[in-house]
Design an enzyme around this catalytic site. Sequence first.
Site, PDB file in Angstrom:
ATOM      1  CE1 TYR A  74      25.050  68.810  51.120  1.00 35.56           C
ATOM      2  CE2 TYR A  74      27.333  69.430  50.766  1.00 35.56           C
ATOM      3  CZ  TYR A  74      26.293  68.532  50.593  1.00 35.56           C
ATOM      4  OH  TYR A  74      26.504  67.375  49.910  1.00 35.56           O
ATOM      5  CG  LEU A 125      32.296  74.636  37.297  1.00 32.59           C
ATOM      6  CD1 LEU A 125      32.165  76.142  37.157  1.00 32.59           C
ATOM      7  CD2 LEU A 125      33.727  74.243  37.664  1.00 32.59           C
ATOM      8  CB  VAL A 142      35.834  81.954  38.364  1.00 35.33           C
ATOM      9  CG1 VAL A 142      36.824  81.070  39.120  1.00 35.33           C
ATOM     10  CG2 VAL A 142      35.550  81.396  36.981  1.00 35.33           C
ATOM     11  NE  ARG A 156      35.784  72.566  46.195  1.00 34.98           N
ATOM     12  CZ  ARG A 156      36.676  73.430  46.672  1.00 34.98           C
ATOM     13  NH1 ARG A 156      37.962  73.252  46.413  1.00 34.98           N
ATOM     14  NH2 ARG A 156      36.304  74.462  47.410  1.00 34.98           N
TER      15      ARG A 156
END
Length: 267
Positions: A74, A125, A142, A156
């Site tokens: 990606y 998430l 997780v 993040r």
Amino acid sequence: MDVSALRQVFSKYPTVHCVIHFAALKAVGESFQKVLEYYSNNIQGACNLLKVMEEFKYLPLDEKHRTGNCTNPYGTTKDTVERMMIDLSSANSEWCITLLRYFNPAGAHESGNIGEDPLGIPNNLMPYIAQVAIGRREKISVYGGDYKTSDGTGHRDYVHVVDLAEGHVLAVQHILADNRNGTHIFNLGSGTGSTVLEVIQAFSKACGKEIPYEIVGRRRGDVDSLYASCDRAQEELGWKSTRTLESMCRDMWNWQTKNPTGFNTTK
């Protein structure tokens, strides 16, 4: 993106001044399972869009992610598209390109009427947590509990979707300024960040109940910590995120409770 379909759109709307490109596949984990689909959609699709825009003499406004040393397909596709667009604007001064590298969009509109409704299993998430909280899924997995972070889970940068929307408006105003050309790159994020467990705890507080989770093995392609430096966006666009993680969770929960099955009206 289909070239003939794009030509029909640009022919129908001859007064377009900017184009915002959102048509990329964007899940790190999925990109390992669908490598060719990611390269085809993200790179060839963007190339088709630029080709048609050049035919119709439109100037693009585009958003992309980070660049260089990518850890997953990606990221590599996004980096390749950025390089392609930078080369294009360098070779042709008629092009003016803005790359908005925003980090992890989260939350929903505070009205609860507009929110994220992913098809299938959520890749991000926050919507996954929301679906666990509303009872559509059993628990959160997780990925990794041994990262070099405060609690061992991935760290993040989360930014409210309404902050991002405001950033796009300012970016359009910026790109339409007189004598603007070349490529302009801005990070859009909170500038700090949160761990996965901190997000789960914040959402638990927002919905008033504990969100069940299980720590499992690391996900391929993830790194310990990733957050933005957004000084340039503040200096040149006048943009800065103002909404907190708590407001992201509150607004997302408001959306989810008002729309327990998403945009699907079937209960």
